[in-house]
Design an enzyme around this catalytic site. Structure first.
Site, PDB file in Angstrom:
ATOM      1  N   ALA A   1       4.989  43.663  34.586  1.00 28.42           N
ATOM      2  CA  ALA A   1       6.343  43.512  35.130  1.00 28.42           C
ATOM      3  C   ALA A   1       7.409  44.267  34.343  1.00 28.42           C
ATOM      4  O   ALA A   1       8.385  44.743  34.918  1.00 28.42           O
ATOM      5  CB  ALA A   1       6.705  42.032  35.201  1.00 28.42           C
TER       6      ALA A   1
ATOM      7  N   ASP B   1       4.583  46.298  43.480  1.00 26.84           N
ATOM      8  CA  ASP B   1       5.749  46.956  44.081  1.00 26.84           C
ATOM      9  C   ASP B   1       5.514  48.398  44.519  1.00 26.84           C
ATOM     10  O   ASP B   1       6.406  49.023  45.100  1.00 26.84           O
ATOM     11  CB  ASP B   1       6.936  46.888  43.115  1.00 26.84           C
ATOM     12  CG  ASP B   1       6.578  47.393  41.707  1.00 26.84           C
ATOM     13  OD1 ASP B   1       5.814  48.369  41.597  1.00 26.84           O
ATOM     14  OD2 ASP B   1       7.064  46.806  40.722  1.00 26.84           O
TER      15      ASP B   1
ATOM     16  N   HIS C   1      -3.472  43.048  41.333  1.00 28.58           N
ATOM     17  CA  HIS C   1      -2.919  41.910  42.076  1.00 28.58           C
ATOM     18  C   HIS C   1      -2.497  42.296  43.497  1.00 28.58           C
ATOM     19  O   HIS C   1      -1.755  41.578  44.145  1.00 28.58           O
ATOM     20  CB  HIS C   1      -1.728  41.299  41.317  1.00 28.58           C
ATOM     21  CG  HIS C   1      -2.126  40.649  40.018  1.00 28.58           C
ATOM     22  ND1 HIS C   1      -1.297  40.559  38.933  1.00 28.58           N
ATOM     23  CD2 HIS C   1      -3.288  40.054  39.639  1.00 28.58           C
ATOM     24  CE1 HIS C   1      -1.936  39.943  37.933  1.00 28.58           C
ATOM     25  NE2 HIS C   1      -3.149  39.631  38.340  1.00 28.58           N
TER      26      HIS C   1
ATOM     27  N   CYS D   1      -3.972  41.366  57.865  1.00 32.93           N
ATOM     28  CA  CYS D   1      -4.483  40.298  58.732  1.00 32.93           C
ATOM     29  C   CYS D   1      -5.744  39.728  58.092  1.00 32.93           C
ATOM     30  O   CYS D   1      -6.672  40.468  57.778  1.00 32.93           O
ATOM     31  CB  CYS D   1      -4.796  40.835  60.126  1.00 32.93           C
ATOM     32  SG  CYS D   1      -5.701  39.625  61.147  1.00 32.93           S
TER      33      CYS D   1
ATOM     34  N   CYS E   1      -5.191  40.682  66.923  1.00 24.24           N
ATOM     35  CA  CYS E   1      -6.145  39.584  67.129  1.00 24.24           C
ATOM     36  C   CYS E   1      -5.526  38.205  67.008  1.00 24.24           C
ATOM     37  O   CYS E   1      -6.216  37.203  67.169  1.00 24.24           O
ATOM     38  CB  CYS E   1      -7.319  39.724  66.149  1.00 24.24           C
ATOM     39  SG  CYS E   1      -6.899  39.231  64.475  1.00 24.24           S
TER      40      CYS E   1
ATOM     41  N   SER F   1       3.551  44.434  29.707  1.00 23.85           N
ATOM     42  CA  SER F   1       2.775  43.266  30.126  1.00 23.85           C
ATOM     43  C   SER F   1       2.711  42.283  28.974  1.00 23.85           C
ATOM     44  O   SER F   1       2.489  42.677  27.825  1.00 23.85           O
ATOM     45  CB  SER F   1       1.362  43.665  30.534  1.00 23.85           C
ATOM     46  OG  SER F   1       0.584  42.498  30.756  1.00 23.85           O
ATOM     47  N   SER F   2       2.900  40.999  29.284  1.00 21.52           N
ATOM     48  CA  SER F   2       2.812  39.970  28.254  1.00 21.52           C
ATOM     49  C   SER F   2       1.361  39.722  27.873  1.00 21.52           C
ATOM     50  O   SER F   2       1.082  39.042  26.892  1.00 21.52           O
ATOM     51  CB  SER F   2       3.452  38.685  28.765  1.00 21.52           C
ATOM     52  OG  SER F   2       2.860  38.327  29.994  1.00 21.52           O
TER      53      SER F   2
HETATM   54 ZN    ZN Z   1      -5.938  40.856  63.137  1.00 19.70          ZN
END
Ligand code: ZN
Length: 263
Positions: free
Chosen positions: A31, A111, A126, A134, A162, A200-201
């Site tokens: 971060a 980000d 992450h 989806c 879908c 980063s921590s």
């Molecule tokens: Zn879908």
């Protein structure tokens, strides 16, 4: 007597020399590199999530109410950071990669500012908040478009294709990390001879184990972070200063970029 500023200069010079000599340098970012672009550190005690209860993955898939709450939080977060732009730190890492000095970036950030700066090899441990996925069919959408849809409906959006549940393409609390990204990151760490841990921590596991693997594999670990980290005593160099400024100073000390055909 030790002169702190002098020590700091010496550390920057040492790192620049290592980078110039490196055959496989890797950067790992958290971060801290993005706060310099105005993106809040969502996990910090003063972050906007300190008072917000995160929606866990199992709640998300089992409850429509939890999905609505999830989208309420994510829309607020998106409005906070969708306009952020890469800063000096992101730009220098992208340039180092383009000139063959850096293999790529492993990031805990969601980000996509590394990609916006021009980095080509980015491993997102992450995931990313700039896309929505989806959970049924895997179709990906642009987050801006789906956030607008949420704001219009006031309820969790669903897949056009879908009807499945839509979620940010990030790793939620209670959801496991993308296995192939972790494996690739581990490989980069093991094969590196110079490993930057930036902003980063180094406390969020298993992501924080990646710099640990680099250090254990004999790589030189360089930690650039405002605050102390649990890996500081394993590092070859620790620098507690503004990321953009430190990278700029390292960059200025590098010899001229090698010609592409010489690599
Ligand atoms: Zn879908």
């Amino acid at each position: 007597m030790n002169d702190g500023a002098h020590d700091h200069d010496a550390a920057v010079q040492r790192v620049a020399r290592w980078l110039a000599e490196s055959r496989s340098a890797v950067a790992f970012t958290g971060a801290g590199i993005s706060t310099e672009s105005g993106i809040p550190d969502f996990r910090s005690p003063s972050g906007i999530w300190a008072q917000t209860k995160p929606v866990y993955f199992d709640e998300f898939v089992s409850s429509a109410e939890a999905r609505n709450e999830y989208w309420r939080q994510k829309a607020a977060m998106w409005r906070e950071f969708s306009g952020a732009r890469p800063n000096t730190g992101h730009n220098i890492l992208a340039r180092w990669e383009a000139s063959g000095r850096l293999r790529g970036v492993i990031t805990q950030n969601i980000d996509e500012l590394h990609q916006q700066a021009g980095s080509q090899h980015v491993l997102e441990v992450h995931g990313t908040a700039r896309h929505v996925v989806c959970l049924e069919c895997g179709t990906r959408y642009d987050t801006e478009r789906i956030t607008r849809q949420y704001e219009r409906l006031g309820a969790a959006p669903t897949c056009d294709r879908c009807g499945g549940m839509l979620k940010h393409a990030t790793v939620s609390f209670g959801q496991s990390l993308p296995q192939e990204v972790i494996e690739e990151s581990t490989r980069w760490a093991r094969e590196s001879d110079l490993f930057f841990a930036i902003g980063s921590s180094l406390v969020v596991y298993p992501a924080a184990s990646i710099p640990e693997i680099a250090a254990r594999s004999g790589s030189r670990l360089v930690i650039i972070n405002r605050d102390p980290t649990p890996l500081d005593d394993r590092a070859s160099v620790v620098i507690r200063q503004s990321i953009g400024e430190v990278l700029e100073r390292i960059d200025a000390l590098l010899p001229d970029e090698p010609a592409p055909e010489a690599r």
